[in-house]
Design an enzyme around this catalytic site. Structure first.
Site, PDB file in Angstrom:
ATOM      1  N   ARG A  38       0.824  -1.232   0.000  1.00 64.85           N
ATOM      2  CA  ARG A  38       0.000   0.000   0.000  1.00 64.85           C
ATOM      3  C   ARG A  38       0.852   1.274   0.000  1.00 64.85           C
ATOM      4  NH1 ARG A  38      -2.247  -3.382  -1.524  1.00 64.85           N
ATOM      5  NH2 ARG A  38      -3.954  -4.562  -0.654  1.00 64.85           N
ATOM      6  N   SER A  74     -10.865  -0.359   3.633  1.00 65.50           N
ATOM      7  CA  SER A  74     -10.112  -0.714   4.849  1.00 65.50           C
ATOM      8  C   SER A  74      -9.441   0.532   5.386  1.00 65.50           C
ATOM      9  CB  SER A  74      -9.042  -1.758   4.534  1.00 65.50           C
ATOM     10  OG  SER A  74      -9.643  -2.928   4.079  1.00 65.50           O
ATOM     11  N   GLU A  86      -4.397   3.246   6.582  1.00 64.96           N
ATOM     12  CA  GLU A  86      -4.250   3.189   5.128  1.00 64.96           C
ATOM     13  C   GLU A  86      -4.874   4.458   4.540  1.00 64.96           C
ATOM     14  OE1 GLU A  86      -5.179  -0.640   3.317  1.00 64.96           O
ATOM     15  OE2 GLU A  86      -6.078   0.415   1.626  1.00 64.96           O
TER      16      GLU A  86
HETATM   17  C1  LIG Z   1     -15.746   0.148  -0.696  1.00 70.72           C
HETATM   18  C2  LIG Z   1     -14.259   0.306  -0.900  1.00 70.72           C
HETATM   19  C3  LIG Z   1     -13.470  -0.800  -1.199  1.00 70.72           C
HETATM   20  C4  LIG Z   1     -12.102  -0.658  -1.378  1.00 70.72           C
HETATM   21  N1  LIG Z   1     -11.351  -1.767  -1.667  1.00 70.72           N
HETATM   22  C5  LIG Z   1     -10.024  -1.653  -1.826  1.00 70.72           C
HETATM   23  C6  LIG Z   1      -9.214  -2.810  -2.107  1.00 70.72           C
HETATM   24  O1  LIG Z   1      -9.716  -3.913  -2.248  1.00 70.72           O
HETATM   25  N2  LIG Z   1      -7.886  -2.630  -2.228  1.00 70.72           N
HETATM   26  C7  LIG Z   1      -7.296  -1.413  -2.098  1.00 70.72           C
HETATM   27  O2  LIG Z   1      -6.072  -1.320  -2.224  1.00 70.72           O
HETATM   28  N3  LIG Z   1      -8.031  -0.305  -1.839  1.00 70.72           N
HETATM   29  C8  LIG Z   1      -9.370  -0.396  -1.702  1.00 70.72           C
HETATM   30  N4  LIG Z   1     -10.115   0.721  -1.431  1.00 70.72           N
HETATM   31  C9  LIG Z   1      -9.436   2.027  -1.252  1.00 70.72           C
HETATM   32  C10 LIG Z   1      -9.307   2.867  -2.534  1.00 70.72           C
HETATM   33  O3  LIG Z   1     -10.310   2.565  -3.465  1.00 70.72           O
HETATM   34  C11 LIG Z   1      -7.947   2.677  -3.195  1.00 70.72           C
HETATM   35  O4  LIG Z   1      -6.884   3.023  -2.325  1.00 70.72           O
HETATM   36  C12 LIG Z   1      -7.834   3.539  -4.467  1.00 70.72           C
HETATM   37  O5  LIG Z   1      -6.677   3.166  -5.153  1.00 70.72           O
HETATM   38  C13 LIG Z   1      -7.800   5.038  -4.177  1.00 70.72           C
HETATM   39  O6  LIG Z   1      -8.011   5.714  -5.403  1.00 70.72           O
HETATM   40  P1  LIG Z   1      -8.667   7.163  -5.446  1.00 70.72           P
HETATM   41  O7  LIG Z   1      -8.594   7.628  -6.842  1.00 70.72           O
HETATM   42  O8  LIG Z   1      -9.995   7.152  -4.821  1.00 70.72           O
HETATM   43  O9  LIG Z   1      -7.626   7.968  -4.548  1.00 70.72           O
HETATM   44  P2  LIG Z   1      -7.953   9.146  -3.515  1.00 70.72           P
HETATM   45  O10 LIG Z   1      -8.747   8.601  -2.388  1.00 70.72           O
HETATM   46  O11 LIG Z   1      -8.488  10.312  -4.234  1.00 70.72           O
HETATM   47  O12 LIG Z   1      -6.494   9.451  -2.981  1.00 70.72           O
HETATM   48  C14 LIG Z   1      -5.806   8.453  -2.190  1.00 70.72           C
HETATM   49  C15 LIG Z   1      -4.317   8.796  -2.159  1.00 70.72           C
HETATM   50  O13 LIG Z   1      -3.789   8.635  -3.470  1.00 70.72           O
HETATM   51  C16 LIG Z   1      -3.193   9.867  -3.904  1.00 70.72           C
HETATM   52  N5  LIG Z   1      -3.454  10.029  -5.335  1.00 70.72           N
HETATM   53  C17 LIG Z   1      -4.646   9.979  -5.984  1.00 70.72           C
HETATM   54  N6  LIG Z   1      -4.480  10.191  -7.307  1.00 70.72           N
HETATM   55  C18 LIG Z   1      -3.143  10.388  -7.477  1.00 70.72           C
HETATM   56  C19 LIG Z   1      -2.327  10.680  -8.593  1.00 70.72           C
HETATM   57  N7  LIG Z   1      -2.824  10.814  -9.825  1.00 70.72           N
HETATM   58  N8  LIG Z   1      -0.997  10.833  -8.384  1.00 70.72           N
HETATM   59  C20 LIG Z   1      -0.449  10.706  -7.157  1.00 70.72           C
HETATM   60  N9  LIG Z   1      -1.163  10.436  -6.057  1.00 70.72           N
HETATM   61  C21 LIG Z   1      -2.501  10.270  -6.222  1.00 70.72           C
HETATM   62  C22 LIG Z   1      -3.865  10.967  -3.099  1.00 70.72           C
HETATM   63  O14 LIG Z   1      -3.027  12.103  -3.004  1.00 70.72           O
HETATM   64  C23 LIG Z   1      -4.046  10.256  -1.762  1.00 70.72           C
HETATM   65  O15 LIG Z   1      -2.854  10.273  -1.011  1.00 70.72           O
HETATM   66  C24 LIG Z   1     -11.497   0.620  -1.256  1.00 70.72           C
HETATM   67  C25 LIG Z   1     -12.299   1.732  -0.977  1.00 70.72           C
HETATM   68  C26 LIG Z   1     -13.662   1.585  -0.806  1.00 70.72           C
HETATM   69  C27 LIG Z   1     -14.496   2.793  -0.524  1.00 70.72           C
END
Ligand SMILES: Cc1cc2nc3c(=O)[nH]c(=O)nc-3n(C[C@H](O)[C@H](O)[C@H](O)COP(=O)(O)OP(=O)(O)OC[C@H]3O[C@@H](n4cnc5c(N)ncnc54)[C@H](O)[C@@H]3O)c2cc1C
Length: 306
Positions: free
Chosen positions: A180, A230, A300
């Site tokens: 992560r 999570s 996380e």
């Molecule tokens: C119901 C649910 C289930 C989930 N299941 C999983 C799972 O199975 N596995 C898992 O790993 N995660 C899971 N997640 C968490 C999440 O979906 C992941 O971590 C996802 O990759 C985050 O993407 P985001 O675009 O929403 O990022 P954001 O929430 O918008 O940002 C998260 C982080 O990533 C950074 N970030 C975003 N975009 C960029 C970019 N372009 N460049 C650099 N940094 C960036 C942000 O600055 C921040 O630090 C889940 C979430 C939910 C709500």
């Protein structure tokens, strides 16, 4: 914090972005999956690398805080809001293309839709991502993963940009993926575009695996309520959810934030939660789990704001 500075800088973006690409005082409960949080003073929605570069150069010259986000599925903004410029890539920066078994995606593309795209082209390797609700950029930054798959298994290189506006390419090795985490997070780089290499496979088998994993998710996770997935990383040798349940916290509530009855690794918003409720519950869980088991839980989910 100088209230006017971000606004002034953002007004200056009018030579770079269209009016619709610059938003002021945006409630972040509408842009994060936990559906809590105060207002972001400025959000920009760039649609090209050139726009992102120019915006970052302007931000850097003026020394105002900025943060990049995707779909906000791993992000909680404090109730006091974010006094800076948020660069949101999920809206206008999500083009994808396929060449043989390589998918190239702009970082705002949804990772679940890329998983579907791969399946339609009989490409295997992204089945694990079918139910992850974030963007490609967020998934690369976090090295998102599930069910024995991680972004590091498919990413071959990522085009990135730093806060000074310099664009460069990082190879798989240079991305330094860990559990992560990645170099992107450690260095505060922004992901712009990602190349993912997949393996030719059989479409039915790929889609069956995606269905199976999504069913498993629906069985185990509280997908009917707002959450950030999570909340904690998996501590080595343990499961965060089990540690939380063993500490007697299943269903425990602070305000409208609750430890999910279905999966203790999730905090859910029962409808009235504030970001403060969620953050207090996170801290409470950490203390109780440490008292009960001696294990230090690490977050996380990212928390933004002063
Ligand atoms: C119901 C649910 C289930 C989930 N299941 C999983 C799972 O199975 N596995 C898992 O790993 N995660 C899971 N997640 C968490 C999440 O979906 C992941 O971590 C996802 O990759 C985050 O993407 P985001 O675009 O929403 O990022 P954001 O929430 O918008 O940002 C998260 C982080 O990533 C950074 N970030 C975003 N975009 C960029 C970019 N372009 N460049 C650099 N940094 C960036 C942000 O600055 C921040 O630090 C889940 C979430 C939910 C709500």
């Amino acid at each position: 914090m100088d209230y006017c500075k971000e606004m002034e800088v953002a007004k200056d973006f009018s030579s770079i972005l269209d009016k619709e690409q610059i938003l002021f005082n945006v409630p972040m409960n509408e842009h994060t999956s936990m559906q809590v949080g105060g207002k972001a003073k400025v959000i920009v929605l760039p649609s090209s690398i050139e726009q992102i570069k120019q915006v970052l150069e302007r931000i850097y010259e003026n020394n105002v805080p900025c943060y990049v986000m995707g779909k906000g599925t791993n992000l909680i903004v404090r109730d006091s809001g974010y006094d800076g410029i948020l660069i949101m890539l999920s809206h206008n920066f999500s083009k994808t293309k396929i060449c043989d078994n390589i998918i190239t995606a702009q970082s705002g593309a949804s990772i679940a839709s890329i998983s579907n795209l791969a399946c339609r082209h009989s490409l295997s390797g992204l089945e694990f991502a079918a139910g992850i609700p974030g963007t490609v950029g967020g998934a690369v930054a976090m090295n998102a993963g599930a069910y024995d798959g991680e972004m590091k298994d498919v990413v071959i290189e990522a085009t990135c940009i730093n806060k000074e506006g310099e664009v460069f390419c990082l190879s798989l090795e240079e991305l330094q993926f860990g559990y992560r985490t990645s170099k992107i997070q450690k260095q505060n780089f922004f992901v712009l575009e990602v190349n993912m290499e997949l393996t030719p496979g059989i479409k039915n088998q790929i889609s069956e695996k995606m269905k199976l994993l999504n069913n498993r998710r629906r069985e185990k996770q509280p997908l009917n309520l707002p959450s950030s997935g999570s909340i904690f990383k998996r501590p080595e040798g343990y499961y965060a959810g089990k540690l939380i349940e063993d500490a007697g916290l299943k269903g425990y509530k602070i305000g409208g934030a609750q430890v999910s009855e279905k999966h203790c690794g999730f905090i859910v918003n029962t409808g009235t939660a504030t970001a403060t409720d969620v953050i207090e519950l996170i801290e409470y869980i950490k203390r109780k789990v440490f008292d009960n088991s001696g294990v230090v839980l690490q977050q996380e989910v990212k928390i933004l704001g002063g």
